[in-house]
Write a protein that holds these residues in place. Structure first.
Motif, PDB file in Angstrom:
ATOM      1  N   PHE A 156      29.813  39.854  46.073  1.00 24.72           N
ATOM      2  CA  PHE A 156      29.481  41.272  46.036  1.00 24.72           C
ATOM      3  C   PHE A 156      27.963  41.375  45.930  1.00 24.72           C
ATOM      4  O   PHE A 156      27.365  40.872  44.982  1.00 24.72           O
ATOM      5  N   LEU A 175      29.289  43.376  50.998  1.00 24.19           N
ATOM      6  CA  LEU A 175      29.687  41.982  50.876  1.00 24.19           C
ATOM      7  C   LEU A 175      28.677  41.072  51.552  1.00 24.19           C
ATOM      8  O   LEU A 175      28.231  41.339  52.661  1.00 24.19           O
ATOM      9  N   LEU A 209      41.621  38.989  53.254  1.00 27.48           N
ATOM     10  CA  LEU A 209      40.914  39.340  52.033  1.00 27.48           C
ATOM     11  C   LEU A 209      41.738  40.277  51.172  1.00 27.48           C
ATOM     12  O   LEU A 209      42.421  41.168  51.688  1.00 27.48           O
ATOM     13  N   ILE A 233      40.953  42.714  47.791  1.00 32.82           N
ATOM     14  CA  ILE A 233      39.850  43.198  46.953  1.00 32.82           C
ATOM     15  C   ILE A 233      40.421  44.091  45.855  1.00 32.82           C
ATOM     16  O   ILE A 233      41.354  44.869  46.115  1.00 32.82           O
ATOM     17  N   TYR A 291      43.800  48.164  44.111  1.00 32.46           N
ATOM     18  CA  TYR A 291      44.029  46.853  44.711  1.00 32.46           C
ATOM     19  C   TYR A 291      44.368  47.037  46.175  1.00 32.46           C
ATOM     20  O   TYR A 291      45.328  47.729  46.510  1.00 32.46           O
ATOM     21  N   SER A 292      43.572  46.408  47.049  1.00 30.83           N
ATOM     22  CA  SER A 292      43.741  46.636  48.489  1.00 30.83           C
ATOM     23  C   SER A 292      45.134  46.235  48.956  1.00 30.83           C
ATOM     24  O   SER A 292      45.689  46.843  49.872  1.00 30.83           O
ATOM     25  N   LEU A 347      34.795  43.795  39.527  1.00 29.07           N
ATOM     26  CA  LEU A 347      35.084  43.617  40.944  1.00 29.07           C
ATOM     27  C   LEU A 347      35.669  42.239  41.189  1.00 29.07           C
ATOM     28  O   LEU A 347      35.203  41.247  40.607  1.00 29.07           O
ATOM     29  N   TRP A 348      36.645  42.218  42.067  1.00 27.58           N
ATOM     30  CA  TRP A 348      37.373  40.964  42.297  1.00 27.58           C
ATOM     31  C   TRP A 348      37.655  40.831  43.778  1.00 27.58           C
ATOM     32  O   TRP A 348      38.055  41.803  44.423  1.00 27.58           O
ATOM     33  N   ILE A 349      37.413  39.676  44.342  1.00 26.55           N
ATOM     34  CA  ILE A 349      37.733  39.475  45.757  1.00 26.55           C
ATOM     35  C   ILE A 349      38.318  38.070  45.928  1.00 26.55           C
ATOM     36  O   ILE A 349      37.847  37.110  45.329  1.00 26.55           O
TER      37      ILE A 349
END
Lengths: 414, 274
Positions: free
Chosen positions: A276, A304, A313, A315, A331-332, A366-368
């Motif tokens: 990020f 990104l 991905l 996210i 949450y995507s 943030l989490w990916i």
């Protein structure tokens, strides 16, 4: 409140040498200094970390004092100095009464020793006498919830949960006048954590003095009447817990830059294939903002930095309140969105029609991740500030008092 | 714990002097640390504590073959095995204690950085667990004496003050080595080979009488000389060499004081170094 403090700290400072802690005092340095009559290399200012600076503190009998601050602010150093683990560089500490410190659970636990042997060893390390441990033995075992038949099994055969429960149970049965507790609540499952908090509640009601260091602001708020905030080795606030948490939070609020809210001091984990690089919160007029109104329509833009192509991905944006409790997770994968393959730097947008939060300070994690591993995880990546609504009615400014985090729109009728 | 004590923790003053009261207050911890060291040494070995018997016996056998049989080192007219074993009893205890002290501070790094207790308990408990092996080696001695038909003579009573002297010497050097290796990691590598040299400078495999009077003084500088030859005289019922013993006593007292003082001065730095 009684007049004599049980802990009296004056002008306390502690310095550490930076990096390799023994860099200036190896045998080679000593021998070299001796043979060549060179003086020992002097410590220069840049190479010294001042973990605590000129700290004054008084704690009165029966007080439950919270200590909060960022990582590396000096909270743990303070407890180490009070518990005599390490000497101060300058200043003085006076203590009236016996001190027990719980800087870690299960100190001295040896995997090859049985549960029973470890109870005695750990109890003695914490300063208990053998007779005292014997008297409390059954209570300790009952509290831990470990079946007596496992007591003669080496603890390396225990599950990690059992291990931690046993370790905490011993600590919970200490009854010295002054207890120093550091982060030990961050252990065990939810049920056991609750039990521990209740136990600490009990301890605090028994007129004993407790110093409690934690990142768990909810626990601090529940247990402590008075809290100090430590920042960069100095005491920056000392007072009521609610105000201390407010102060701690205001430390977080740096000069926010609307074009990139990402906190420069963040700590990341993950593989790093994607990072990020920036965060913006954009309002309906497409303007980046540092503060937004309750119930406003916003877009969170995540920039990104892509080091190598990734696909599938996932996210997540996690919204937390200032006590660190998760309020929502965007949450995507839940929205069934597929970003396809991403090869170069790009920006991801997340639209929120109404942000259902009351005025106050929140923050985002943030989490990916791709299909197999976490690429980047940033805790406390940026602040999310919801503006107070100021109502002007009958020519008076009227500020609404909010409690609770969630904004629920409603209409009243009769 | 007493409720009205005042601890003043200012730099330098922090436990700069040894508090005997405190050591007594923590005596249960000394006991549990000692037992722990002993238990984990033999845990999960097939024959357990039997190793404490086998080790000195094997050493005796090997030394008897190499030094007694092949090298034909004189043994004051007693069978070489019992001659060497009588000296190996104090020497093995001393040498094993030094190795245990050498790694003790680093082995307890987790404790040192997280909780306060008198740090001296760490080398003391390392020595304490060796004391159990020391005791077992005496049981073996009785067996060997019966086997060789050695009389249990009056000189044997000297064993008790000799044991106390051995323990005092071991504590002094143990505290010194524990502190040095806690601060300067180099000592972890120095001590093992220091010990092997030390053994040959001590009359363990050879009689003290082998050294000519010209070098006797040098031998005397080593406090272990008096101890080892004292043990031998007591067990083999030979005349005591009081000059050795007296010098050994003075040397041991000297190193006991130096060791404890140095440890007490050094202990404040352990938490920041380990």
């Amino acid at each position: 409140m009684e007049s004599t403090p049980v802990i009296q700290i004056q002008n306390l400072s502690k310095q550490y040498r930076l990096g390799q802690k023994v860099a200036f005092d190896t045998l080679r340095d000593r021998l070299g200094a001796f043979l060549h009559k060179n003086p020992l290399p002097l410590l220069t200012d840049q190479k010294v970390v001042r973990a605590l600076r000129n700290l004054d503190l008084e704690v009165y009998p029966g007080e439950v004092l919270g200590i909060i601050g960022f990582n590396g602010s000096g909270k743990s150093t303070l407890l180490k100095l009070i518990s005599r683990i390490t000497p101060p560089t300058a200043g003085e500490i006076k203590i009236r009464g016996g001190v027990s410190s719980l800087l870690d659970v299960g100190l001295g636990f040896h995997p090859d020793l049985t549960g029973r042997e470890n109870i005695f060893l750990n109890g003695a390390i914490l300063g208990m006498k053998r007779t005292e441990i014997k008297a409390k033995f059954d209570d300790i075992v009952t509290f831990s919830g470990i079946e007596p038949k496992f007591l003669d099994t080496p603890v390396k055969r225990y599950s990690s949960g059992m291990y931690v429960r046993l370790a905490f149970s011993i600590a919970a049965h200490l009854d010295s006048d002054i207890l120093l507790i550091d982060e030990v609540l961050a252990v065990g499952d939810y049920e056991f954590q609750k039990k521990c908090l209740d136990k600490i509640d009990n301890i605090t009601q028994s007129r004993r003095t407790v110093l409690f260091v934690s990142h768990n602001l909810a626990a601090i708020e529940r247990l402590c009447d008075r809290t100090i905030v430590i920042d960069k080795g100095q005491k920056v606030f000392d007072g009521k817990t609610a105000e201390a948490i407010e102060h701690y939070y205001s430390l977080h609020k740096r000069q926010a830059n609307p074009d990139n809210l990402l906190d420069p001091g963040i700590v990341r984990t993950g593989t790093g294939a994607v990072r990020f690089a920036g965060v913006q919160i954009i309002d309906k007029q497409m303007q980046p903002k540092t503060e937004i109104a309750p119930d406003e329509e916003i877009t969170i833009q995540l920039d990104l930095d892509v080091q190598k192509p990734v696909n599938h991905l996932r996210i997540a944006i996690i919204i937390k309140n200032r006590l660190g409790q998760t309020l929502a997770q965007l949450y995507s994968k839940d929205s069934r969105h597929d970003f396809g393959t991403i090869e170069k730097n790009t920006s991801i947008l997340c639209h929120i029609n109404h942000i259902p939060l009351n005025p106050g300070n929140y923050y985002l994690d943030l989490w990916i991740a791709d299909r197999v591993e976490v690429l980047d995880f940033v805790e406390h990546a940026c602040d999310l500030v919801i503006r107070r609504k100021t109502l002007v009615s009958n020519g008076k400014i009227h500020e609404t008092q909010y409690s609770g985090n969630v904004f629920v729109e409603c209409k009243w009728d009769w | 714990m007493s409720s009205t004590e005042t601890i003043i923790a200012a730099p330098g003053r922090l436990s700069a002097r040894i508090s005997l009261n405190e050591l007594i207050r923590y005596r249960d911890l000394l006991y549990f640390l000692t037992v722990k060291n002993f238990i984990i040494k033999y845990k999960q070995t097939l024959i357990g504590v039997a190793w404490a018997v086998i080790q000195p016996v094997m050493q005796m056998v090997v030394f008897s073959i190499i030094f007694g049989k092949f090298a034909k080192i004189p043994s004051d007219n007693v069978p070489y095995p019992i001659f060497v074993y009588s000296a190996l009893i104090p020497w093995t205890f001393f040498a094993n204690s030094m190795s245990a002290c050498n790694s003790s501070i680093i082995n307890h790094a987790g404790l040192i950085s997280k909780v306060y207790f008198p740090r001296l308990l760490i080398p003391l408990s390392a020595i304490g667990s060796q004391l159990i092996d020391f005791g077992i080696s005496f049981i073996v001695l009785v067996g060997i004496m019966i086997y060789y038909g050695f009389p249990f003579a009056t000189h044997l009573f000297m064993i008790i003050p000799l044991i106390l002297l051995t323990i005092m010497t071991t504590i002094g050097f143990g505290a010194l080595i524990a502190a040095l290796s806690g601060i300067y990691r180099d000592f972890r590598h120095i001590v093992p080979f220091l010990l092997s040299i030390w053994m040959f400078l001590t009359p363990v495999i050879y009689p003290a009488s082998l050294i000519g009077s010209r070098f006797e003084f040098l031998l005397n500088l080593n406090p272990l000389t008096g101890i080892v030859s004292g043990f031998r005289s007591a067990i083999l019922n030979q005349p005591f060499q009081w000059n050795f013993l007296f010098i050994s006593l003075i040397g041991s007292m000297f190193f006991f004081i130096i060791g404890i003082l140095y440890f007490t001065r050094a202990q404040n730095r352990f938490a920041d170094l380990v």
